[in-house]
Write a protein that holds these residues in place. Structure first.
Motif, short mmCIF file in Angstrom:
data_model
loop_
_atom_site.label_atom_id
_atom_site.label_comp_id
_atom_site.label_asym_id
_atom_site.label_seq_id
_atom_site.Cartn_x
_atom_site.Cartn_y
_atom_site.Cartn_z
N ILE A 66 70.02 55.76 47.75
CA ILE A 66 69.92 55.48 46.31
C ILE A 66 68.45 55.45 45.95
O ILE A 66 67.66 54.76 46.61
N LYS A 67 68.09 56.19 44.93
CA LYS A 67 66.71 56.24 44.48
C LYS A 67 66.66 55.88 43.00
O LYS A 67 67.17 56.60 42.16
N ALA A 68 66.08 54.72 42.70
CA ALA A 68 65.93 54.28 41.31
C ALA A 68 64.75 55.02 40.68
O ALA A 68 63.81 55.42 41.36
N SER A 69 64.81 55.18 39.36
CA SER A 69 63.72 55.85 38.66
C SER A 69 62.43 55.05 38.73
O SER A 69 61.34 55.58 38.58
N GLY A 70 62.53 53.76 39.00
CA GLY A 70 61.37 52.89 39.19
C GLY A 70 61.79 51.62 39.87
O GLY A 70 62.95 51.21 39.78
N VAL A 71 60.87 51.00 40.60
CA VAL A 71 61.16 49.73 41.25
C VAL A 71 60.16 48.68 40.77
O VAL A 71 59.05 49.00 40.36
N THR A 81 63.88 48.64 34.62
CA THR A 81 64.46 49.17 33.40
C THR A 81 63.31 49.50 32.45
O THR A 81 62.15 49.28 32.77
N THR A 82 63.65 49.99 31.28
CA THR A 82 62.61 50.32 30.29
C THR A 82 62.02 49.09 29.63
O THR A 82 61.03 49.20 28.91
N LYS A 83 62.58 47.91 29.84
CA LYS A 83 62.00 46.67 29.33
C LYS A 83 61.21 46.02 30.47
O LYS A 83 61.71 45.88 31.58
N TYR A 88 67.40 45.45 37.62
CA TYR A 88 68.79 45.38 38.06
C TYR A 88 68.85 45.60 39.56
O TYR A 88 67.97 46.23 40.15
N THR A 89 69.87 45.04 40.16
CA THR A 89 70.13 45.26 41.58
C THR A 89 71.47 45.98 41.71
O THR A 89 72.33 45.88 40.83
N GLN A 129 62.76 37.36 28.04
CA GLN A 129 62.95 38.66 27.41
C GLN A 129 63.04 38.53 25.89
O GLN A 129 63.44 37.49 25.37
N THR A 130 62.70 39.62 25.21
CA THR A 130 62.88 39.70 23.77
C THR A 130 64.04 40.64 23.48
O THR A 130 64.46 41.40 24.35
N GLU A 131 64.53 40.60 22.27
CA GLU A 131 65.65 41.46 21.88
C GLU A 131 65.28 42.93 21.99
O GLU A 131 64.11 43.30 21.86
N GLY A 132 66.28 43.75 22.19
CA GLY A 132 66.06 45.19 22.20
C GLY A 132 66.91 45.88 23.26
O GLY A 132 67.51 45.24 24.12
N THR A 133 66.95 47.18 23.16
CA THR A 133 67.73 47.97 24.09
C THR A 133 66.93 48.22 25.37
O THR A 133 65.72 48.10 25.39
N PHE A 134 67.65 48.60 26.41
CA PHE A 134 67.02 48.95 27.68
C PHE A 134 67.86 50.02 28.37
O PHE A 134 69.06 50.16 28.09
N THR A 135 67.23 50.75 29.25
CA THR A 135 67.93 51.71 30.09
C THR A 135 67.28 51.70 31.47
O THR A 135 66.18 51.19 31.65
N GLY A 136 67.97 52.26 32.41
CA GLY A 136 67.48 52.44 33.76
C GLY A 136 68.38 53.46 34.43
O GLY A 136 69.48 53.72 33.95
N SER A 137 67.91 54.04 35.50
CA SER A 137 68.76 55.00 36.19
C SER A 137 68.45 55.05 37.68
O SER A 137 67.34 54.74 38.10
N SER A 138 69.45 55.42 38.43
CA SER A 138 69.34 55.61 39.87
C SER A 138 70.16 56.83 40.24
O SER A 138 71.16 57.14 39.58
#
Length: 145
Positions: A66-71, A81-83, A88-89, A129-138
């Motif tokens: 598994i390779k996450a887009s960032g760690v 994530t983008t925030k 995430y784990t 954290q503050t309000e807002g959307t986030f994304t992440g990918s693996s």
């Protein structure tokens, strides 16, 4: 008088037979949607199931990575994530261990029939954290041996 020649031709046949690979039975695009979570409840929010299933011939072996887009800060288990400071784990459902998200291979041997590589995704706020959307990918890579 008639003349003829005798020639022979030898045909050699060779090759290598290999085992059929496992076949992915779950979708190739999976989503862990956490919906709306209050910023003060991120760390206690429920984990989200990620179904990853295969069908394998008897005695199959494979490597899973598994390779996450960032760690997060060189972690092997916290994916970014983008925030900022929201991670995430991924946890293997089979044994409850944290998945390495840096591309390290996990070798599985003696797999047969329905193989469940399911995971759960869990969010963690490292800082407030503050309000807002986030994304992440693996990306999960399956290497059939």
């Amino acid at each position: 008088t008639s003349s003829y020649a005798d020639d022979t031709v030898t045909i050699n046949v060779s090759g290598t037979l290999t085992r059929a690979p496992c076949s992915l039975t779950s979708s190739k695009t999976l989503t862990a949607n956490f919906g709306s979570i209050r910023t003060d409840q991120i760390n206690t929010a429920s984990a989200v199931d990620i179904p990853v299933t295969l069908n394998c011939p008897a005695n199959s072996s494979l490597n899973v990575s598994i390779k996450a887009s960032g760690v997060y800060q060189s972690s092997t288990t916290y994916a970014s994530t983008t925030k900022a400071n929201l991670v995430y784990t991924l946890t293997w459902k089979s044994d409850g261990t944290a998945a390495n998200v840096t591309g390290t291979k996990r070798n599985l041997t003696n797999q047969s029939g329905a193989v469940n590589l399911g995971l759960t995704a869990k969010l963690y706020a490292i800082t407030a954290q503050t309000e807002g959307t986030f994304t992440g990918s693996s990306v999960i890579t399956l290497e059939y041996l």
